[in-house]
Design a protein around this motif. Structure first.
Motif, short mmCIF file in Angstrom:
data_model
loop_
_atom_site.label_atom_id
_atom_site.label_comp_id
_atom_site.label_asym_id
_atom_site.label_seq_id
_atom_site.Cartn_x
_atom_site.Cartn_y
_atom_site.Cartn_z
N LYS A 40 0.82 -1.21 0.00
CA LYS A 40 0.00 0.00 0.00
C LYS A 40 0.86 1.26 0.00
CE LYS A 40 -4.04 -1.69 2.51
NZ LYS A 40 -4.85 -1.50 3.72
N ASP A 41 2.00 1.20 0.68
CA ASP A 41 2.86 2.38 0.79
C ASP A 41 3.45 2.80 -0.55
OD1 ASP A 41 2.41 2.40 3.54
OD2 ASP A 41 4.18 1.15 3.95
N GLU A 42 3.60 1.86 -1.46
CA GLU A 42 4.16 2.16 -2.78
C GLU A 42 3.10 2.54 -3.81
OE1 GLU A 42 6.35 -1.29 -3.95
OE2 GLU A 42 7.81 -1.09 -2.34
N ALA A 43 1.85 2.36 -3.48
CA ALA A 43 0.76 2.55 -4.45
C ALA A 43 0.42 4.01 -4.66
CB ALA A 43 -0.48 1.79 -3.98
N ASP A 44 0.16 4.37 -5.91
CA ASP A 44 -0.33 5.70 -6.26
C ASP A 44 -1.84 5.78 -6.13
OD1 ASP A 44 2.19 6.72 -6.91
OD2 ASP A 44 2.04 6.03 -8.98
N GLY A 45 -2.50 4.64 -6.19
CA GLY A 45 -3.95 4.60 -6.10
C GLY A 45 -4.43 3.18 -5.92
N ALA A 46 -5.71 3.05 -5.66
CA ALA A 46 -6.29 1.73 -5.44
C ALA A 46 -7.71 1.68 -5.99
CB ALA A 46 -6.28 1.40 -3.95
N PHE A 47 -8.19 0.47 -6.24
CA PHE A 47 -9.55 0.21 -6.70
C PHE A 47 -10.22 -0.77 -5.75
CE2 PHE A 47 -7.67 1.69 -10.59
CZ PHE A 47 -8.72 2.27 -11.29
N ALA A 48 -11.52 -0.66 -5.63
CA ALA A 48 -12.31 -1.64 -4.90
C ALA A 48 -13.51 -1.99 -5.77
CB ALA A 48 -12.77 -1.09 -3.56
N ILE A 49 -13.83 -3.26 -5.84
CA ILE A 49 -15.00 -3.73 -6.58
C ILE A 49 -15.94 -4.36 -5.57
CG2 ILE A 49 -15.85 -5.23 -8.42
CD1 ILE A 49 -12.92 -5.17 -9.53
N VAL A 50 -17.17 -3.86 -5.51
CA VAL A 50 -18.16 -4.35 -4.56
C VAL A 50 -19.30 -5.01 -5.33
CG1 VAL A 50 -19.83 -3.67 -2.79
CG2 VAL A 50 -17.58 -2.56 -2.88
N SER A 51 -19.61 -6.24 -4.95
CA SER A 51 -20.72 -6.96 -5.55
C SER A 51 -21.75 -7.19 -4.46
CB SER A 51 -20.25 -8.29 -6.14
OG SER A 51 -21.34 -9.00 -6.67
N ASP A 52 -22.88 -6.56 -4.59
CA ASP A 52 -23.93 -6.60 -3.58
C ASP A 52 -25.11 -7.40 -4.15
OD1 ASP A 52 -26.20 -5.92 -2.00
OD2 ASP A 52 -25.30 -4.02 -1.46
N GLU A 53 -25.64 -8.34 -3.40
CA GLU A 53 -26.77 -9.16 -3.87
C GLU A 53 -27.99 -8.32 -4.22
OE1 GLU A 53 -27.76 -12.16 -1.04
OE2 GLU A 53 -25.75 -13.03 -1.07
N LYS A 54 -28.16 -7.17 -3.53
CA LYS A 54 -29.33 -6.32 -3.76
C LYS A 54 -29.16 -5.42 -4.98
CE LYS A 54 -29.30 -5.81 1.05
NZ LYS A 54 -28.98 -4.85 2.05
N SER A 55 -28.04 -5.52 -5.62
CA SER A 55 -27.73 -4.62 -6.72
C SER A 55 -27.63 -5.36 -8.05
CB SER A 55 -26.40 -3.92 -6.43
OG SER A 55 -26.03 -3.07 -7.49
N ASP A 56 -28.06 -4.70 -9.11
CA ASP A 56 -27.87 -5.23 -10.47
C ASP A 56 -26.52 -4.83 -11.04
OD1 ASP A 56 -30.40 -6.29 -10.34
OD2 ASP A 56 -31.29 -4.97 -11.85
N TRP A 57 -25.66 -4.26 -10.20
CA TRP A 57 -24.40 -3.69 -10.65
C TRP A 57 -23.21 -4.18 -9.81
CZ3 TRP A 57 -25.02 -0.19 -14.69
CH2 TRP A 57 -26.32 0.29 -14.89
N TYR A 58 -22.05 -4.22 -10.45
CA TYR A 58 -20.79 -4.30 -9.74
C TYR A 58 -20.36 -2.85 -9.55
CZ TYR A 58 -20.45 -9.22 -11.14
OH TYR A 58 -20.68 -10.54 -11.32
N SER A 59 -20.13 -2.45 -8.32
CA SER A 59 -19.74 -1.08 -8.03
C SER A 59 -18.23 -1.00 -7.95
CB SER A 59 -20.37 -0.61 -6.73
OG SER A 59 -21.79 -0.61 -6.86
N VAL A 60 -17.65 -0.02 -8.64
CA VAL A 60 -16.20 0.15 -8.69
C VAL A 60 -15.86 1.51 -8.12
CG1 VAL A 60 -14.16 0.15 -10.17
CG2 VAL A 60 -16.12 -1.29 -10.77
N TYR A 61 -14.93 1.50 -7.16
CA TYR A 61 -14.50 2.74 -6.49
C TYR A 61 -12.99 2.84 -6.59
CZ TYR A 61 -19.08 1.84 -4.51
OH TYR A 61 -20.41 1.56 -4.36
N SER A 62 -12.51 4.05 -6.72
CA SER A 62 -11.07 4.26 -6.77
C SER A 62 -10.73 5.65 -6.29
CB SER A 62 -10.55 4.09 -8.20
OG SER A 62 -9.16 4.37 -8.26
N ASP A 63 -9.58 5.76 -5.64
CA ASP A 63 -9.11 7.10 -5.28
C ASP A 63 -8.51 7.80 -6.49
OD1 ASP A 63 -6.94 5.38 -5.32
OD2 ASP A 63 -6.18 5.96 -3.35
#
Length: 186
Positions: A40-63
């Motif tokens: 993490k200390d070397e990273a310029d940024g990160a992504f997170a992918i959230v898959s929620d059963e209540k959602s029709d979407w994969y949610s993607v978040y990034s700094d």
């Protein structure tokens, strides 16, 4: 102080899963000269992918996301939509004064856009085109009426339309930095 966030959502299809999305993002970032960091200390940024059963979407978040201008989102989302053959929804909020939703379907040449609140001073001149959403939401009439309402905080519209777009409000209002505040895990 209001909310500021940009996130994107990939409509679920049988041919798409979290691994395929992560692989696509990794390749896209490599094309922009980013490399996987070993810590993490070397990273310029990160992504997170959230898959929620209540959602029709994969949610993607990034700094690294900042869709301050609609064109930035369209340029980012169109290749993803084309590659994955699905809808890509972007949501950006600016100090709770203005929020926009932009849905890209490259295969069918759809660029559906809607704004809520005041874009004065932001330089955003794109106009809401509700007709483009007609075949992309579950309850078009409720969606249309919700977007026409006035809100104290622009992101409040996400609670009104969550059933229309099949995306839980928390998923739509989250940012990478505050995923845990919305009970979404990284």
């Amino acid at each position: 102080m209001g909310s500021w966030f940009s996130n994107l959502h990939i409509r679920k299809r049988n041919s798409i899963n979290v691994t395929r999305i992560a692989d696509y993002i990794g390749k896209a970032m490599a094309e922009k000269q980013y490399m996987l960091a070993t810590s993490k200390d070397e990273a310029d940024g990160a992504f997170a992918i959230v898959s929620d059963e209540k959602s029709d979407w994969y949610s993607v978040y990034s700094d690294l996301f900042s869709f301050d201008e609609p064109k930035q989102f369209v340029d980012y989302a169109t290749p993803i939509s084309d590659e994955l053959k699905t809808d890509i929804l972007g949501i950006s909020c600016f100090d709770s004064d203005f929020l926009y939703l932009n849905l890209i379907d490259a295969e069918n040449n759809v660029d559906a856009w809607a704004g809520v609140g005041s874009a004065a001073g932001l330089g955003i001149r794109k106009r809401t085109n509700l007709s483009a959403w007609k075949n992309k939401v579950c309850d078009f009439e409720a969606f249309k009426e919700s977007l026409k309402k006035e809100y104290v905080f622009a992101e409040e519209v996400l609670a009104e339309i969550e059933h229309c777009i099949c995306l839980p409000q928390n998923n739509g209002a989250a940012s990478y930095e505050y995923l845990s505040d919305y009970d979404l895990s990284k």
